[in-house]
Motif scaffolding. Structure first.
Motif, PDB file in Angstrom:
ATOM      1  N   ILE A 288       7.297  13.501 -66.104  1.00  0.00           N
ATOM      2  CA  ILE A 288       8.228  14.360 -65.383  1.00  0.00           C
ATOM      3  C   ILE A 288       9.350  14.794 -66.313  1.00  0.00           C
TER       4      ILE A 288
ATOM      5  N   LYS B 179       1.568   9.220 -55.165  1.00  0.00           N
ATOM      6  CA  LYS B 179       2.199   9.983 -54.089  1.00  0.00           C
ATOM      7  C   LYS B 179       2.346  11.456 -54.480  1.00  0.00           C
ATOM      8  N   ILE B 180       2.732  11.704 -55.719  1.00  0.00           N
ATOM      9  CA  ILE B 180       2.839  13.082 -56.205  1.00  0.00           C
ATOM     10  C   ILE B 180       1.482  13.777 -56.138  1.00  0.00           C
ATOM     11  N   HIS B 181       0.449  13.055 -56.568  1.00  0.00           N
ATOM     12  CA  HIS B 181      -0.908  13.604 -56.518  1.00  0.00           C
ATOM     13  C   HIS B 181      -1.312  13.950 -55.088  1.00  0.00           C
TER      14      HIS B 181
ATOM     15  N   ILE C 183       2.569  17.848 -55.485  1.00  0.00           N
ATOM     16  CA  ILE C 183       3.959  18.235 -55.761  1.00  0.00           C
ATOM     17  C   ILE C 183       4.071  18.766 -57.184  1.00  0.00           C
ATOM     18  N   THR C 184       4.779  19.879 -57.328  1.00  0.00           N
ATOM     19  CA  THR C 184       5.059  20.426 -58.661  1.00  0.00           C
ATOM     20  C   THR C 184       6.535  20.280 -59.017  1.00  0.00           C
TER      21      THR C 184
ATOM     22  N   ILE D 231       7.320  18.211 -62.280  1.00  0.00           N
ATOM     23  CA  ILE D 231       6.136  17.420 -62.612  1.00  0.00           C
ATOM     24  C   ILE D 231       5.360  18.070 -63.754  1.00  0.00           C
TER      25      ILE D 231
ATOM     26  N   CYS E 153       8.329   7.905 -51.244  1.00  0.00           N
ATOM     27  CA  CYS E 153       7.760   6.718 -51.891  1.00  0.00           C
ATOM     28  C   CYS E 153       8.391   5.415 -51.414  1.00  0.00           C
TER      29      CYS E 153
ATOM     30  N   LEU F  69      11.822  12.681 -53.123  1.00  0.00           N
ATOM     31  CA  LEU F  69      10.679  11.915 -53.623  1.00  0.00           C
ATOM     32  C   LEU F  69      10.855  10.429 -53.316  1.00  0.00           C
TER      33      LEU F  69
END
Length: 331
Positions: free
Chosen positions: A307, A265-267, A271-272, A325, A283, A279
């Protein structure tokens, strides 16, 4: 004139309630799909996440099923039989093998698995069609088998028997081979392994009936031979190896699966940095029971340095957790 309905042979996207009616009308069915999405109907998609697997389980071996509802007359299925054939994507298989209800009820143990070797990168666009004679012979065989099936199903159940020599070989094979494997090769798929001897018997029955159809004789007029049993073992051993592989995929640690979902999901959102609550909202899915469960996954990601989290006090003295991240995950 009385109404006349065509007999249904196959179903795809069907609900548990409709399946009861269809089995009452037709006696037997084939549930066949190239997506397997209908399993969501039985895991509670339209019933507040309350699974309804009873009919699927009972139709595996023809157990009597009784449905009593206030809004309709009672339905009694004395011998419901249904085969299920699914060609699903990997994500769908993951959800099946890791579903505690599917696993705990024994539904997963009732399937035969097949993971074909991928030929991506070696495929040809202009391929040869199946010869017409092969297709026509196959069609005739299927129609003949269906005709026999419908003729027999409405009557008293008929039983197939091994000849004396083959029965002795089956007993010996079970004692020497199958039972010991439940402590070795099939130690982590014992639920599937416990049904393996039954799968061999089913294969014997299928092969025997096909041979009889090809030779124009009635299945009950001859005994199941050693040759047929050997054919069943050859096919069964393939499916046994596939089941061991299938269960090895399902034995991936659930915590690892949760962590991978968060990273994916971050990818996908590039997201940084983000608030942990935000988050969690991104998710949120059936994998996470609640925010505390999600926090455990975040602990795991921080332990492995995916993280870094910083906590601070916000308005009304509430704790705020910011997630930063690790940029290396994008390399």
């Amino acid at each position: 004139m009385p109404p006349s309905n065509f007999r249904r042979i196959a179903v795809d996207d069907v609900t548990p309630e409709s399946l009861v009616n269809l089995l009452e009308e037709n006696g037997t069915l084939l549930m066949i799909s190239d997506e397997a999405g209908m399993l969501g109907n039985f895991s509670g998609r339209y019933s507040n996440n309350i699974p309804n697997l009873d009919l699927l389980l009972k139709s595996w071996n023809g157990e009597t099923y009784i449905s009593d509802r206030a809004t309709r007359a009672s339905i009694v299925l004395k011998k419901p039989y249904m085969s299920i054939c699914l060609a699903c994507q990997p994500y769908m298989f993951d959800s099946m093998i890791n579903n505690p209800v599917f696993r705990g009820s024994g539904l997963i143990a009732r399937f035969l698995y097949c993971f074909p070797v991928s030929n991506i990168g070696h495929r040809k666009y202009d391929t040869q069609a199946v010869p017409e004679t092969v297709a026509e012979n196959y069609k005739r065989l299927i129609y003949k088998l269906l005709g026999k099936k419908f003729a027999y199903h409405d009557e008293k159940e008929l039983y197939l028997h091994f000849d004396e020599k083959t029965y002795g070989e089956f007993v010996d094979y079970y004692n020497r081979r199958i039972e010991p494997m439940l402590l070795t090769d099939m130690a982590f798929c014992k639920d599937w392994g416990g049904k393996y001897h039954g799968e061999l018997l089913r294969l014997c029955g299928i092969i025997h009936c096909i041979k009889c159809a090809l030779n124009g004789i009635e299945p009950v007029e001859s005994r199941v031979t050693l040759d047929t049993f050997c054919n069943a073992i050859e096919i069964g051993e393939y499916f046994r190896e596939q089941a061991i592989y299938a269960y090895s995929l399902g034995d991936v640690d659930l915590g690892t699966i949760k962590a991978e979902r968060v990273i994916n999901k971050i990818h996908s959102k590039h997201i940084t940095s983000i608030r942990q609550n935000d988050l969690y909202k991104l998710c949120r899915c059936t994998l996470f029971k609640n925010a505390a469960d999600f926090a455990e996954t975040m602990d795991m990601l921080e332990e492995y340095r995916y993280i870094v989290r910083n906590t601070s006090k916000g308005t009304n003295n509430k704790t705020i957790t910011d997630v930063i991240i690790n940029p290396n995950i994008y390399r």
